[in-house]
Write a protein that holds these residues in place. Structure first.
Motif, PDB file in Angstrom:
ATOM      1  N   PRO A   1       0.798  -1.232   0.000  1.00 49.48           N
ATOM      2  CA  PRO A   1       0.000   0.000   0.000  1.00 49.48           C
ATOM      3  C   PRO A   1       0.837   1.293   0.000  1.00 49.48           C
ATOM      4  O   PRO A   1       0.309   2.365  -0.275  1.00 49.48           O
ATOM      5  CB  PRO A   1      -0.838  -0.111   1.276  1.00 49.48           C
ATOM      6  CG  PRO A   1      -0.936  -1.576   1.530  1.00 49.48           C
ATOM      7  CD  PRO A   1       0.397  -2.121   1.088  1.00 49.48           C
ATOM      8  N   PHE A   2       2.117   1.185   0.273  1.00 48.43           N
ATOM      9  CA  PHE A   2       2.994   2.359   0.261  1.00 48.43           C
ATOM     10  C   PHE A   2       2.887   3.114  -1.057  1.00 48.43           C
ATOM     11  O   PHE A   2       2.876   4.347  -1.078  1.00 48.43           O
ATOM     12  CB  PHE A   2       4.448   1.927   0.515  1.00 48.43           C
ATOM     13  CG  PHE A   2       5.445   3.012   0.326  1.00 48.43           C
ATOM     14  CD1 PHE A   2       5.593   4.018   1.272  1.00 48.43           C
ATOM     15  CD2 PHE A   2       6.246   3.045  -0.802  1.00 48.43           C
ATOM     16  CE1 PHE A   2       6.510   5.035   1.097  1.00 48.43           C
ATOM     17  CE2 PHE A   2       7.175   4.060  -0.988  1.00 48.43           C
ATOM     18  CZ  PHE A   2       7.307   5.051  -0.033  1.00 48.43           C
ATOM     19  N   GLU A  58       0.365   3.518  -3.078  1.00 46.60           N
ATOM     20  CA  GLU A  58      -0.832   4.362  -3.122  1.00 46.60           C
ATOM     21  C   GLU A  58      -0.713   5.541  -2.170  1.00 46.60           C
ATOM     22  O   GLU A  58      -1.235   6.620  -2.448  1.00 46.60           O
ATOM     23  CB  GLU A  58      -2.079   3.529  -2.810  1.00 46.60           C
ATOM     24  CG  GLU A  58      -2.346   2.438  -3.827  1.00 46.60           C
ATOM     25  CD  GLU A  58      -2.406   2.962  -5.266  1.00 46.60           C
ATOM     26  OE1 GLU A  58      -3.038   4.006  -5.505  1.00 46.60           O
ATOM     27  OE2 GLU A  58      -1.810   2.312  -6.151  1.00 46.60           O
ATOM     28  N   ILE A  59      -0.020   5.359  -1.070  1.00 44.84           N
ATOM     29  CA  ILE A  59       0.176   6.451  -0.109  1.00 44.84           C
ATOM     30  C   ILE A  59       0.986   7.581  -0.732  1.00 44.84           C
ATOM     31  O   ILE A  59       0.627   8.749  -0.608  1.00 44.84           O
ATOM     32  CB  ILE A  59       0.847   5.926   1.180  1.00 44.84           C
ATOM     33  CG1 ILE A  59      -0.116   5.009   1.932  1.00 44.84           C
ATOM     34  CG2 ILE A  59       1.315   7.077   2.066  1.00 44.84           C
ATOM     35  CD1 ILE A  59       0.516   4.236   3.060  1.00 44.84           C
ATOM     36  N   GLN A  87      -0.602  10.319  -2.957  1.00 43.56           N
ATOM     37  CA  GLN A  87      -1.565  11.233  -2.348  1.00 43.56           C
ATOM     38  C   GLN A  87      -0.854  12.445  -1.755  1.00 43.56           C
ATOM     39  O   GLN A  87       0.354  12.433  -1.538  1.00 43.56           O
ATOM     40  CB  GLN A  87      -2.337  10.510  -1.240  1.00 43.56           C
ATOM     41  CG  GLN A  87      -3.115   9.310  -1.745  1.00 43.56           C
ATOM     42  CD  GLN A  87      -3.731   8.524  -0.613  1.00 43.56           C
ATOM     43  OE1 GLN A  87      -4.029   9.067   0.448  1.00 43.56           O
ATOM     44  NE2 GLN A  87      -3.934   7.236  -0.816  1.00 43.56           N
TER      45      GLN A  87
END
Length: 106
Positions: A65-66, A68-69, A72
């Motif tokens: 998930p990093f 996608e972080i 942002q």
């Protein structure tokens, strides 16, 4: 600049590490692959392995998930993230899936 030159095959891995050293770095995170380390006896490397495939998957699901972080805010405002994002996307979505980027979280 340096990693762009490497990815475009303008310089090789030896030149990457030489330039990193000239810039004051004595350690690297993702540039030293197994073959390069094996050819350079003075290089120390940490290779990580998991005890079994399930532990690898569990570890990946924490790390994945990093990507996608960093896509942002506030990270999208950072020049370094902007520069590294194409490389991160390739590493996270292509290298881990054998070229099937839509399934990098599966």
């Amino acid at each position: 600049d340096l990693f762009d030159a490497w990815e475009e095959d303008e310089i090789d891995m030896d030149e990457v590490h030489e330039i990193l050293g000239l810039r004051g770095f004595n350690a690297t995170f993702k540039t030293a692959n197994y073959k390069w380390v094996a050819r350079n006896e003075d290089v120390k490397a940490i290779l990580t392995v998991r005890d079994n495939p399930d532990k690898y998957v569990k570890s990946w699901l924490v790390a994945a998930p990093f990507l996608e972080i960093v896509k942002q805010r506030p990270f999208t405002w950072m020049e370094t993230v902007d520069i590294l994002l194409p490389s991160l996307e390739a590493e996270y979505t292509m290298e881990t899936t054998g070229g099937d980027p839509e399934n990098y979280l599966n």
